[in-house]
Design a protein around this motif. Structure first.
Motif, PDB file in Angstrom:
ATOM      1  N   GLY A   1     -56.930 -36.653-125.667  1.00  0.00           N
ATOM      2  CA  GLY A   1     -56.158 -37.220-126.459  1.00  0.00           C
ATOM      3  C   GLY A   1     -56.896 -38.852-126.494  1.00  0.00           C
ATOM      4  O   GLY A   1     -57.632 -39.190-125.906  1.00  0.00           O
ATOM      5  N   THR A   2     -55.583 -39.485-127.414  1.00  0.00           N
ATOM      6  CA  THR A   2     -55.658 -41.118-126.938  1.00  0.00           C
ATOM      7  C   THR A   2     -54.185 -41.900-126.146  1.00  0.00           C
ATOM      8  O   THR A   2     -54.129 -42.997-125.374  1.00  0.00           O
ATOM      9  CB  THR A   2     -54.890 -41.266-128.769  1.00  0.00           C
ATOM     10  N   ALA A   3     -53.891 -41.115-124.990  1.00  0.00           N
ATOM     11  CA  ALA A   3     -53.396 -41.045-124.012  1.00  0.00           C
ATOM     12  C   ALA A   3     -54.425 -41.460-123.350  1.00  0.00           C
ATOM     13  O   ALA A   3     -55.767 -41.482-123.026  1.00  0.00           O
ATOM     14  CB  ALA A   3     -52.883 -39.846-123.983  1.00  0.00           C
ATOM     15  N   ASP A   4     -53.540 -42.200-122.387  1.00  0.00           N
ATOM     16  CA  ASP A   4     -54.138 -43.378-121.330  1.00  0.00           C
ATOM     17  C   ASP A   4     -53.968 -42.461-119.895  1.00  0.00           C
ATOM     18  O   ASP A   4     -53.573 -41.570-120.220  1.00  0.00           O
ATOM     19  CB  ASP A   4     -53.223 -44.245-120.874  1.00  0.00           C
ATOM     20  N   TRP A   5     -55.947 -42.745-119.043  1.00  0.00           N
ATOM     21  CA  TRP A   5     -56.054 -42.234-117.843  1.00  0.00           C
ATOM     22  C   TRP A   5     -54.168 -41.525-117.035  1.00  0.00           C
ATOM     23  O   TRP A   5     -54.486 -40.554-116.838  1.00  0.00           O
ATOM     24  CB  TRP A   5     -56.932 -42.896-117.311  1.00  0.00           C
ATOM     25  N   ALA A   6     -53.426 -42.174-116.803  1.00  0.00           N
ATOM     26  CA  ALA A   6     -52.317 -42.148-116.226  1.00  0.00           C
ATOM     27  C   ALA A   6     -51.764 -41.127-117.182  1.00  0.00           C
ATOM     28  O   ALA A   6     -51.078 -40.374-116.197  1.00  0.00           O
ATOM     29  CB  ALA A   6     -51.515 -43.663-115.905  1.00  0.00           C
ATOM     30  N   GLU A   7     -51.161 -41.450-118.428  1.00  0.00           N
ATOM     31  CA  GLU A   7     -51.144 -39.828-118.827  1.00  0.00           C
ATOM     32  C   GLU A   7     -51.434 -38.514-118.992  1.00  0.00           C
ATOM     33  O   GLU A   7     -50.947 -37.324-118.650  1.00  0.00           O
ATOM     34  CB  GLU A   7     -49.985 -40.459-120.175  1.00  0.00           C
ATOM     35  N   LEU A   8     -53.235 -38.230-119.334  1.00  0.00           N
ATOM     36  CA  LEU A   8     -53.458 -37.862-119.146  1.00  0.00           C
ATOM     37  C   LEU A   8     -53.736 -37.176-117.448  1.00  0.00           C
ATOM     38  O   LEU A   8     -53.288 -35.215-117.635  1.00  0.00           O
ATOM     39  CB  LEU A   8     -55.091 -37.876-119.546  1.00  0.00           C
ATOM     40  N   GLY A   9     -53.254 -37.885-116.816  1.00  0.00           N
ATOM     41  CA  GLY A   9     -53.181 -37.338-115.492  1.00  0.00           C
ATOM     42  C   GLY A   9     -51.537 -36.797-114.781  1.00  0.00           C
ATOM     43  O   GLY A   9     -52.211 -35.934-114.165  1.00  0.00           O
ATOM     44  N   GLU A  10     -51.399 -37.472-115.521  1.00  0.00           N
ATOM     45  CA  GLU A  10     -49.642 -36.385-115.575  1.00  0.00           C
ATOM     46  C   GLU A  10     -49.764 -35.049-115.776  1.00  0.00           C
ATOM     47  O   GLU A  10     -48.716 -34.400-115.370  1.00  0.00           O
ATOM     48  CB  GLU A  10     -49.041 -37.810-116.155  1.00  0.00           C
ATOM     49  N   LEU A  11     -50.198 -34.965-116.965  1.00  0.00           N
ATOM     50  CA  LEU A  11     -50.295 -33.399-117.757  1.00  0.00           C
ATOM     51  C   LEU A  11     -51.126 -32.559-116.804  1.00  0.00           C
ATOM     52  O   LEU A  11     -50.491 -31.851-116.174  1.00  0.00           O
ATOM     53  CB  LEU A  11     -50.739 -33.620-118.483  1.00  0.00           C
ATOM     54  N   ALA A  12     -52.522 -32.824-115.835  1.00  0.00           N
ATOM     55  CA  ALA A  12     -53.376 -32.706-114.751  1.00  0.00           C
ATOM     56  C   ALA A  12     -51.949 -31.973-114.096  1.00  0.00           C
ATOM     57  O   ALA A  12     -52.201 -30.579-113.399  1.00  0.00           O
ATOM     58  CB  ALA A  12     -54.187 -33.241-115.020  1.00  0.00           C
ATOM     59  N   ALA A  13     -51.860 -32.881-113.710  1.00  0.00           N
ATOM     60  CA  ALA A  13     -50.903 -32.658-112.072  1.00  0.00           C
ATOM     61  C   ALA A  13     -49.553 -31.870-112.608  1.00  0.00           C
ATOM     62  O   ALA A  13     -49.808 -30.975-111.362  1.00  0.00           O
ATOM     63  CB  ALA A  13     -50.417 -33.876-111.939  1.00  0.00           C
ATOM     64  N   ARG A  14     -49.108 -31.884-112.958  1.00  0.00           N
ATOM     65  CA  ARG A  14     -49.112 -30.059-113.987  1.00  0.00           C
ATOM     66  C   ARG A  14     -48.858 -29.164-113.846  1.00  0.00           C
ATOM     67  O   ARG A  14     -48.410 -27.795-114.625  1.00  0.00           O
ATOM     68  CB  ARG A  14     -47.809 -31.007-114.658  1.00  0.00           C
ATOM     69  N   LEU A  15     -49.971 -28.744-114.209  1.00  0.00           N
ATOM     70  CA  LEU A  15     -50.736 -27.789-114.593  1.00  0.00           C
ATOM     71  C   LEU A  15     -50.857 -26.295-113.263  1.00  0.00           C
ATOM     72  O   LEU A  15     -50.697 -27.627-112.799  1.00  0.00           O
ATOM     73  CB  LEU A  15     -52.439 -27.882-115.142  1.00  0.00           C
ATOM     74  N   GLN A  16     -50.482 -25.185-113.743  1.00  0.00           N
ATOM     75  CA  GLN A  16     -50.086 -24.705-112.358  1.00  0.00           C
ATOM     76  C   GLN A  16     -50.800 -23.123-113.317  1.00  0.00           C
ATOM     77  O   GLN A  16     -50.777 -22.807-113.826  1.00  0.00           O
ATOM     78  CB  GLN A  16     -49.274 -24.047-112.055  1.00  0.00           C
ATOM     79  N   GLN A  17     -52.414 -22.117-112.162  1.00  0.00           N
ATOM     80  CA  GLN A  17     -52.066 -20.870-112.634  1.00  0.00           C
ATOM     81  C   GLN A  17     -51.578 -19.815-112.945  1.00  0.00           C
ATOM     82  O   GLN A  17     -50.648 -19.488-111.372  1.00  0.00           O
ATOM     83  CB  GLN A  17     -53.401 -20.668-112.362  1.00  0.00           C
ATOM     84  N   ARG A  18     -51.130 -19.436-113.422  1.00  0.00           N
ATOM     85  CA  ARG A  18     -49.937 -18.396-113.798  1.00  0.00           C
ATOM     86  C   ARG A  18     -50.674 -16.922-113.282  1.00  0.00           C
ATOM     87  O   ARG A  18     -52.270 -16.811-113.601  1.00  0.00           O
ATOM     88  CB  ARG A  18     -49.527 -18.005-115.111  1.00  0.00           C
ATOM     89  N   PRO A  19     -50.372 -15.480-112.677  1.00  0.00           N
ATOM     90  CA  PRO A  19     -51.065 -15.118-112.527  1.00  0.00           C
ATOM     91  C   PRO A  19     -51.800 -14.162-113.448  1.00  0.00           C
ATOM     92  O   PRO A  19     -51.191 -13.983-114.663  1.00  0.00           O
ATOM     93  CB  PRO A  19     -50.355 -13.634-111.328  1.00  0.00           C
ATOM     94  N   GLN A  20     -52.568 -13.272-113.117  1.00  0.00           N
ATOM     95  CA  GLN A  20     -53.616 -12.372-114.353  1.00  0.00           C
ATOM     96  C   GLN A  20     -52.595 -11.326-114.933  1.00  0.00           C
ATOM     97  O   GLN A  20     -51.874 -11.060-113.473  1.00  0.00           O
ATOM     98  CB  GLN A  20     -54.521 -12.231-114.230  1.00  0.00           C
ATOM     99  N   GLY A  21     -52.326 -10.881-115.971  1.00  0.00           N
ATOM    100  CA  GLY A  21     -51.960 -10.058-116.941  1.00  0.00           C
ATOM    101  C   GLY A  21     -50.519 -10.541-117.178  1.00  0.00           C
ATOM    102  O   GLY A  21     -49.972 -10.272-117.760  1.00  0.00           O
TER     103      GLY A  21
END
Length: 175
Positions: free
Chosen positions: A155-175
């Motif tokens: 997106g147009t967000a800066d690197w810090a904001e994109l990194g903030e979203l990346a840091a919040r990602l978590q994989q959920r169990p399958q199914g």
């Protein structure tokens, strides 16, 4: 001379119209606050999880002052499902998270980032994300290719904001 004829009549009619428009603007409520629609993506993420053979990634919690404003599931190349989550960031820039197991992974990442050129890496929570930048669109992207899925934040967000979203990602169990 009648009141409705000539230049004098025209001026009076114009004044009456402008006065009416002014009164209308005075009594009409006007909001100075921005309104960005907030859309819950939890059902979309759950539905996506039922259609793919891997654990779905999503934010554990949205970053502070971010507004989730779009979400959808679409078909990518080769029929692979793609999940899109869109945001207005705290700085009111745009950020989008996309994921898919589309093959080849490099093609999906390049299409989402609008470029295949890596410009560097960014460490997020001890994990390296590939940075890509497309100057003519002012588009920054973080790309992470895993064995079963490709993650792209762009997106147009800066690197810090994109990194903030990346840091919040978590994989959920399958199914």
């Amino acid at each position: 001379m009648r009141f409705t004829q000539g230049l004098y009549g025209y001026a009076v009619a114009l004044f009456v119209c402008l006065a009416g428009a002014g009164v209308f603007l005075l009594v009409t409520p006007q909001s100075r606050e921005e309104h960005i629609p907030r859309l819950d993506y939890s059902i979309t993420v759950a539905n996506f999880g039922h259609t793919v053979p891997y654990g779905v990634w999503s934010p554990q919690q949205d970053p502070a002052d971010w507004v989730p404003n779009s979400n959808r599931i679409a078909k990518g190349e080769n029929g692979a499902a793609v999940l899109y989550l869109g945001y207005a960031t705290a700085k009111r820039e745009h950020a989008m998270f996309a994921q898919s197991n589309e093959q080849p992974a490099a093609g999906f990442a390049s299409r989402m980032a609008n470029t295949d050129k890596a410009t560097g890496t960014q460490q997020v929570g001890g994990v390296a994300w590939e940075q890509r930048f497309r100057e003519d669109k002012n588009q920054r992207s973080l790309v992470r290719v895993l064995p079963d899925v490709t993650l792209v934040i762009t997106g147009t967000a800066d690197w810090a904001e994109l990194g903030e979203l990346a840091a919040r990602l978590q994989q959920r169990p399958q199914g």
